[in-house]
Design an enzyme around this catalytic site. Sequence first.
Site, mmCIF file in Angstrom:
data_model
loop_
_atom_site.group_PDB
_atom_site.id
_atom_site.type_symbol
_atom_site.label_atom_id
_atom_site.label_comp_id
_atom_site.label_asym_id
_atom_site.label_seq_id
_atom_site.Cartn_x
_atom_site.Cartn_y
_atom_site.Cartn_z
ATOM 1 N N GLN B 128 0.822 -1.209 0.000
ATOM 2 C CA GLN B 128 0.000 0.000 0.000
ATOM 3 C C GLN B 128 0.861 1.266 0.000
ATOM 4 O O GLN B 128 1.564 1.533 0.971
ATOM 5 C CB GLN B 128 -0.911 0.011 1.223
ATOM 6 C CG GLN B 128 -1.927 1.147 1.202
ATOM 7 C CD GLN B 128 -2.824 1.125 2.429
ATOM 8 O OE1 GLN B 128 -2.363 1.236 3.545
ATOM 9 N NE2 GLN B 128 -4.120 0.966 2.202
ATOM 10 N N GLY B 129 0.816 2.019 -1.080
ATOM 11 C CA GLY B 129 1.582 3.263 -1.186
ATOM 12 C C GLY B 129 0.693 4.477 -0.951
ATOM 13 O O GLY B 129 0.433 5.267 -1.861
ATOM 14 N N SER B 131 0.716 6.343 2.534
ATOM 15 C CA SER B 131 1.331 7.281 3.481
ATOM 16 C C SER B 131 2.597 7.914 2.919
ATOM 17 O O SER B 131 3.345 7.285 2.177
ATOM 18 C CB SER B 131 1.683 6.551 4.774
ATOM 19 O OG SER B 131 0.533 6.044 5.368
ATOM 20 N N SER B 163 4.069 -1.594 4.156
ATOM 21 C CA SER B 163 4.241 -2.995 4.550
ATOM 22 C C SER B 163 4.431 -3.870 3.322
ATOM 23 O O SER B 163 3.778 -3.638 2.299
ATOM 24 C CB SER B 163 3.007 -3.481 5.320
ATOM 25 O OG SER B 163 2.716 -2.603 6.370
ATOM 26 N N GLU B 246 -10.603 -1.389 5.043
ATOM 27 C CA GLU B 246 -9.595 -1.540 6.082
ATOM 28 C C GLU B 246 -10.229 -1.566 7.462
ATOM 29 O O GLU B 246 -9.834 -2.311 8.341
ATOM 30 C CB GLU B 246 -8.585 -0.394 5.980
ATOM 31 C CG GLU B 246 -7.481 -0.471 7.027
ATOM 32 C CD GLU B 246 -6.390 0.560 6.804
ATOM 33 O OE1 GLU B 246 -6.580 1.460 5.973
ATOM 34 O OE2 GLU B 246 -5.360 0.457 7.466
#
Lengths: 287, 411
Positions: B128-129, B131, B163, B246
Site C-alpha cells: 500500500q503506497g 502514506s 508494509s 480496512e
Amino acid sequence: MRFQLTDDQRALRDGVRDLLAGRFDRDALRTAVDTPGHLDRALWRALGDAGFFALCLPEADGGVGLGLPEAVLVFEEAGRVLLPGPLVATHLAAGTVPGAATGERVVTAPAGELLPWRDASDVVQGDATGAVPLASVDPLTPLHKLPGPHAPRSPEAVLLTAAEQLGSAARTCELAVRYAGEREQFGQPIGAFQAVKHLCAQMLVRAELARAAVYAAAVTADPVEIAAAELLADEAAVRNARDCVQVHGGMGFTWEADVHLHLKRSWVRAGTGRTARETEEELAAAL
Amino acid sequence: MDLTYTDEEEEFRARLREWLASVLPGLPPKPSPNDWPGRRAYDLGWQRRLYDAGYAGLHWPADAGGRGATPTQHLIFLEETEKAGAPYVGANFVGLLHAGPTIAAEGTPQQRARWLPPVLRGDEVWCQGFSEPDAGSDLAALRTRATRDGDHYVVSGSKIWTSHAEVADWCELLVRTDPSAPKHRGISWLAMPMDAPGITVRPLRTLAGSAEFAEMFLDDVRVPVANRVGEENDGWRVTMVTLSFERGTAFVGEVVACRRVLGELAAQARKNGRWDDAVLRRRLGRLNAEFRALWRLTQWNVSEAMGVPPARAESRTRGKAGGVPGIGGSVFKLRYSHARQELFDAAAEVLGVAGALDTDHEWTLDRLSSLSYTIAAGTSQIQHNIVAERILGLPKDRPTGLRKDLQKGGR
C-alpha cells in the site's frame, strides 16, 4: 445470527420513548426534584396500563409475554429520562405481588445494602429489618440503609439496572454534544475545539461498548455476560455524567442543569449492586 | 436481537473446522519475522490452500471471483481460523483486504480480470503506497507527483510505512495528478508494478526490532495510464472505498486472539502465584468484560452489515457518501487499540520483571507492537475527530484570531 434490533423491538423502544416524553417531560422531572420522596401514583398507573411492569409476564397471566431483551430496551428508556421509583423491583414482582403488574401497587426490594423508596412503596419484598433512613445524594431516590449481610440481587435486577445506566450514559452524551454545538467561546462553538470534541467522542465510545454488552447479556442471560454488562454500564453512566458536567462548564455545576441528576442517579444505581471490585473478581474467576 | 447461528451457518463452521483440522498439521514451519522471502512464500502457500479448498476471497462478490459469503460467514471464518491457530492473512493483507476489493468495486472489467485472480490464487502480493513522510494522518496532503507522458504517468516522490514493499508485485499507489486542485481533489489511484525501474525500497526497523515496513523512493517511475483505477483526479473517493474495507473486519480475528491470550494470562498467573495479587486479578477481570464486549460489538457491526451485498455495495453506501466509515469502525478501533495495549501491559505483570523484559517472549513482542495500534490506520486522535465530527455532528475546528496570527508567522 442477527444481533440487531428487530422491527418489533424498534417499535417498542420508540413507543416507550413517546410515552415517557408525554408523561414524564422536563417539567415533570423538575417537579419530582422539588417534591423529594413523593412518588407520582398517576404516572405509576399509567406505566402499568402501558404494560411497563407486565412486559415479561406470560400472556396467560395477563402480561405482555415478552422477554429480557425487550425489558432491557424499556429500562434503557427509563434511564434516559431519569424516571423515578423502584422500577426494577416492581417489574420483577409482577406475577408474584398482586397489583404490581398493573401499577396499582408499588413494590420495592433491598438492593445490596440499600433499600430505595421504602416509605413510598406498598410492599417491601425481602428482609428490611433495621433499615434506617439515609440522606440520599440523589434527590430523586430516597434511600434506607440496611444492617448486616445482604443477599445478592438477582441477575435480572442487575441487568435491568445496567440497562438504565446505559440509557443515562447515552443521554448525557447527547446532552454534551448538543451543548457543545450551541455554546460559543472564542468565536466558535466549543464543540469545534478538539479538547471538547474528544471528550464527546469518548462518551459515545463508552456508551456504545456498554450497549453491546448489555444487549448481549439480555439475549444470553449468561451470568458472566451480565457481570460484564454491569461493569461497563456503570462505568459508562458515571464517567459520561462527569464528562457531561465538564463540557457544560460552570453551567454543569449548577442545580438548574439536569446533568447532576444523571450523575447522582448513576452513583446510586452503581451502589445498589455489587461493588466494581466484586464484579471484577467474578469476571476474573470466570477466566 | 439474535446471537444464535443458523443451521446453515453452523454447517459452514463445521465444514471449515474439519478442513482446518485436516490441513493445519501439514503446514511448513513459520519463517522468522524478518525473513521476508520466507514470509512471502509461506503466506502465498496458505492462500493457495485456501483457494484450492474454496475459501479464497470469501467476502468478495462472486462476479469478482469470490464466494459472495455473508458477513456472518466471514465472521465465522475469521473466528475459526484464529481459534485453530491457522496462519494470518500476512503478506496477502493489502491484496485481499484493500486493493482487491477496491478494484472489484471500482475497476474496469479488464482491470478486474488482470489483477483479481492472482490475488485469490496466491500468485501476487500487493503493498500500500498511501502514506508519505510529511503527510502522516493528513493523508490527502500527499505530494508524490504523476505527470502524463503519452499513455504513461511519470511518478516521482516517496512513500513510507509501506508494509511488504520488499516482496510485493504491485503497489496500490496514491499520486497527485493535479497539483493546482484543492488537496482532496487532484489525486489518482494507480496500480504500480513493483519491478518498474526507478523504485528504491529501504526497510524501516520498528521499536520492536523487526523490519515491519519500508520507505519507498520513486524516481521517474513510468506507470501505464491503463493502470489507473477510477477517474483521473477522483482518487480520493476511490481511497475512501479502500479505507472503508480496512476498517471493516480487520480486527475480528484479533479480538478472538486477545480473548485467547487473556485466558492464557489467567492460567499462567494461577500457575506462577501472581493470581494472589488482587489488583492484577481485578485487572484481568476488567479485561474480560472489555474483550467480551468488544466481541459483541463486532457481532453487532457485522449484523449491521448483513443484507448489504459485499464489496460492491460497500462502495455504494460508504464510498459515495464521502467515505464515512460505519459507526462501528471508528468506535471499535478506538476502544480496541487501547484495550490491546492494556492486555499486554497486564501480560507483563503476569510474567514478572525478568519475563516482561525478555524479548524472546511472544508477549513482550506483542506488548511492543501493541504501541502501533493507536497510531496505524488513523491515530486515536484522528479517530476521535472522526467520531465527533461525522457521527456526533460536532463542528470542524477552525483557527481563532490568536492562532491565525501565530500561523501567519507572528511569533
